[in-house]
Design a protein around this motif. Sequence first.
Motif, PDB file in Angstrom:
ATOM      1  N   ARG A   2       0.815  -1.181   0.000  1.00 34.83           N
ATOM      2  CA  ARG A   2       0.000   0.000   0.000  1.00 34.83           C
ATOM      3  C   ARG A   2       0.852   1.234   0.000  1.00 34.83           C
ATOM      4  O   ARG A   2       1.932   1.241   0.526  1.00 34.83           O
ATOM      5  CB  ARG A   2      -0.909  -0.006   1.227  1.00 34.83           C
ATOM      6  CG  ARG A   2      -1.882  -1.146   1.149  1.00 34.83           C
ATOM      7  CD  ARG A   2      -2.835  -1.073   2.274  1.00 34.83           C
ATOM      8  NE  ARG A   2      -3.469   0.219   2.332  1.00 34.83           N
ATOM      9  CZ  ARG A   2      -4.742   0.363   2.545  1.00 34.83           C
ATOM     10  NH1 ARG A   2      -5.511  -0.671   2.641  1.00 34.83           N
ATOM     11  NH2 ARG A   2      -5.267   1.537   2.661  1.00 34.83           N
ATOM     12  N   LYS A  52      -1.244   8.236   7.696  1.00 29.74           N
ATOM     13  CA  LYS A  52      -2.388   7.815   6.865  1.00 29.74           C
ATOM     14  C   LYS A  52      -3.535   8.672   7.248  1.00 29.74           C
ATOM     15  O   LYS A  52      -4.230   9.141   6.346  1.00 29.74           O
ATOM     16  CB  LYS A  52      -2.681   6.337   7.131  1.00 29.74           C
ATOM     17  CG  LYS A  52      -4.042   5.942   6.735  1.00 29.74           C
ATOM     18  CD  LYS A  52      -4.300   4.592   7.244  1.00 29.74           C
ATOM     19  CE  LYS A  52      -5.635   4.129   7.016  1.00 29.74           C
ATOM     20  NZ  LYS A  52      -5.969   2.939   7.576  1.00 29.74           N
ATOM     21  N   VAL A 335     -15.356   5.917   7.410  1.00 30.09           N
ATOM     22  CA  VAL A 335     -14.439   5.731   6.280  1.00 30.09           C
ATOM     23  C   VAL A 335     -14.527   4.269   5.847  1.00 30.09           C
ATOM     24  O   VAL A 335     -14.414   3.362   6.684  1.00 30.09           O
ATOM     25  CB  VAL A 335     -12.995   6.097   6.646  1.00 30.09           C
ATOM     26  CG1 VAL A 335     -12.044   5.713   5.522  1.00 30.09           C
ATOM     27  CG2 VAL A 335     -12.880   7.585   6.942  1.00 30.09           C
ATOM     28  N   GLU A 337     -12.802   1.459   3.307  1.00 33.30           N
ATOM     29  CA  GLU A 337     -11.655   1.122   2.476  1.00 33.30           C
ATOM     30  C   GLU A 337     -11.921  -0.191   1.747  1.00 33.30           C
ATOM     31  O   GLU A 337     -12.392  -1.157   2.346  1.00 33.30           O
ATOM     32  CB  GLU A 337     -10.388   0.991   3.321  1.00 33.30           C
ATOM     33  CG  GLU A 337      -9.948   2.284   3.975  1.00 33.30           C
ATOM     34  CD  GLU A 337      -8.637   2.127   4.705  1.00 33.30           C
ATOM     35  OE1 GLU A 337      -8.033   1.036   4.594  1.00 33.30           O
ATOM     36  OE2 GLU A 337      -8.217   3.075   5.400  1.00 33.30           O
ATOM     37  N   LYS A 338     -11.580  -0.205   0.478  1.00 33.97           N
ATOM     38  CA  LYS A 338     -11.830  -1.373  -0.368  1.00 33.97           C
ATOM     39  C   LYS A 338     -10.593  -1.674  -1.193  1.00 33.97           C
ATOM     40  O   LYS A 338     -10.124  -0.831  -1.962  1.00 33.97           O
ATOM     41  CB  LYS A 338     -13.016  -1.096  -1.288  1.00 33.97           C
ATOM     42  CG  LYS A 338     -13.225  -2.105  -2.403  1.00 33.97           C
ATOM     43  CD  LYS A 338     -13.654  -3.476  -1.893  1.00 33.97           C
ATOM     44  CE  LYS A 338     -13.978  -4.406  -3.059  1.00 33.97           C
ATOM     45  NZ  LYS A 338     -14.370  -5.760  -2.603  1.00 33.97           N
ATOM     46  N   LYS A 339     -10.053  -2.881  -1.023  1.00 30.00           N
ATOM     47  CA  LYS A 339      -8.936  -3.342  -1.841  1.00 30.00           C
ATOM     48  C   LYS A 339      -9.474  -3.978  -3.120  1.00 30.00           C
ATOM     49  O   LYS A 339     -10.568  -4.559  -3.124  1.00 30.00           O
ATOM     50  CB  LYS A 339      -8.086  -4.354  -1.079  1.00 30.00           C
ATOM     51  CG  LYS A 339      -7.363  -3.786   0.130  1.00 30.00           C
ATOM     52  CD  LYS A 339      -6.508  -4.855   0.784  1.00 30.00           C
ATOM     53  CE  LYS A 339      -5.771  -4.302   1.994  1.00 30.00           C
ATOM     54  NZ  LYS A 339      -4.919  -5.326   2.641  1.00 30.00           N
ATOM     55  N   THR A 346      -6.078   0.443  -3.721  1.00 29.62           N
ATOM     56  CA  THR A 346      -7.028   0.542  -2.620  1.00 29.62           C
ATOM     57  C   THR A 346      -7.815   1.839  -2.769  1.00 29.62           C
ATOM     58  O   THR A 346      -7.230   2.899  -3.003  1.00 29.62           O
ATOM     59  CB  THR A 346      -6.314   0.524  -1.264  1.00 29.62           C
ATOM     60  OG1 THR A 346      -5.584  -0.690  -1.126  1.00 29.62           O
ATOM     61  CG2 THR A 346      -7.321   0.629  -0.122  1.00 29.62           C
ATOM     62  N   ALA A 348     -10.637   4.477  -0.948  1.00 28.79           N
ATOM     63  CA  ALA A 348     -11.143   4.885   0.364  1.00 28.79           C
ATOM     64  C   ALA A 348     -12.136   6.017   0.176  1.00 28.79           C
ATOM     65  O   ALA A 348     -11.884   6.973  -0.573  1.00 28.79           O
ATOM     66  CB  ALA A 348     -10.001   5.316   1.283  1.00 28.79           C
ATOM     67  N   SER A 365     -10.026   8.791  -1.870  1.00 31.75           N
ATOM     68  CA  SER A 365      -8.600   8.594  -2.144  1.00 31.75           C
ATOM     69  C   SER A 365      -8.383   7.325  -2.922  1.00 31.75           C
ATOM     70  O   SER A 365      -9.134   6.344  -2.779  1.00 31.75           O
ATOM     71  CB  SER A 365      -7.791   8.561  -0.834  1.00 31.75           C
ATOM     72  OG  SER A 365      -8.129   7.426  -0.072  1.00 31.75           O
TER      73      SER A 365
END
Length: 369
Positions: A2, A52, A335, A337-339, A346, A348, A365
């Motif tokens: 990442r 981050k 928030v 987050e998805k890979k 990734t 977000a 992002s």
Amino acid sequence: MRARYSSFSRDAQPSRSRGPATVRSSGSSATARRAASSAISPPPEAAHFGPKRKGVRAAPAGLRAAPRPCPAPAGRRRGRGRCFAAPGPAVSAACWLGPEVFPQQMEGVKLIVTKTLSSHFQVTHTVHMSTLGPSSYHFNATFVGDRQLGPTEAFPTLVGDMDNSGSLNAQVLHLVAERIRTKAVFQTHQAKFVTWQFDSEYRGDDCTATITLGNPDLLGESVILVAHFLQSVTSRLVLGGEMVYHRRPGEEGAILTLAGKYTALKWVATLNVGYGGAHASYYHRANEQVQVGVELEANTRLQDTTFAFGYQLNLPQANMVFRGLLDSNWSVGGVLEKKLPPLPVTLALGAFLNHWKNRFHCGFSVIVG
């Protein structure tokens, strides 16, 4: 791998064979706290260092892991670290904070691209298009040496971050001896120096001692000195204290904070008590998917008390992580987050609303690398 890193620790559980972690100042005189917070800044955004700002990520393939630096000694950051990880070597001062359950506020659009050039060198490009302030570009370079003490520690380490205005954040970390680590931090605003900070940390089998010298000026007779010591009383209990001393022409002050932390199998509780108030936190892991945390802070000088509740939901089969927040300032946020495997990407998406001030902002992002 990442493209976003932070100063969260994965080994915050203390034991007799490990040193404890940092104390967060909760009580202070106004003058000393302002001086400390202005002179000692947090590390720049960088691989394994900067914001981050949540969650230490594993070292990218081909790049040696960099050590976790101590955060800025004066000031508090909410909900950072991982206190449910397996025990490890002596803990640095960055490991006192709670689990990674509180979402980090985000706004605008951010693109982060990281490229690993070798096992020692990595560069990161960050473009941020903001809706609240000027847009910016950051270039970051990280070099890690050959001496690797663990999966997240290698020496020496050099980190540099420069933005489009010419402002620079730089760090140098070096292992002087097996138990002694040193760090130097320099920060400029365009052509003007604003921060120069020097840290030295000693890690014993069951204790940690750190001293920080911030913005020393012999001619101007001003300095900020931060010292803290933490001791593992038992395998689960850590006690310690921190003193912040500052001096400038016509002003002189000191802050003393006492702290304690108890780590159980599935929960962690901390308490910090100082002259100006107290801060308490409790984090609990319900299962592998759900973690929750609460924080309470009371400031006797400002006659103000705040409360926050955060939670984290992991969906490993969907490659998703969601974090939510609700606090006593009438703020809610989250928030997601998805890979996107097998791509090194990734996504977000975050949104936050303050009902009392009628303020809303959201962010998006893309992390590549």
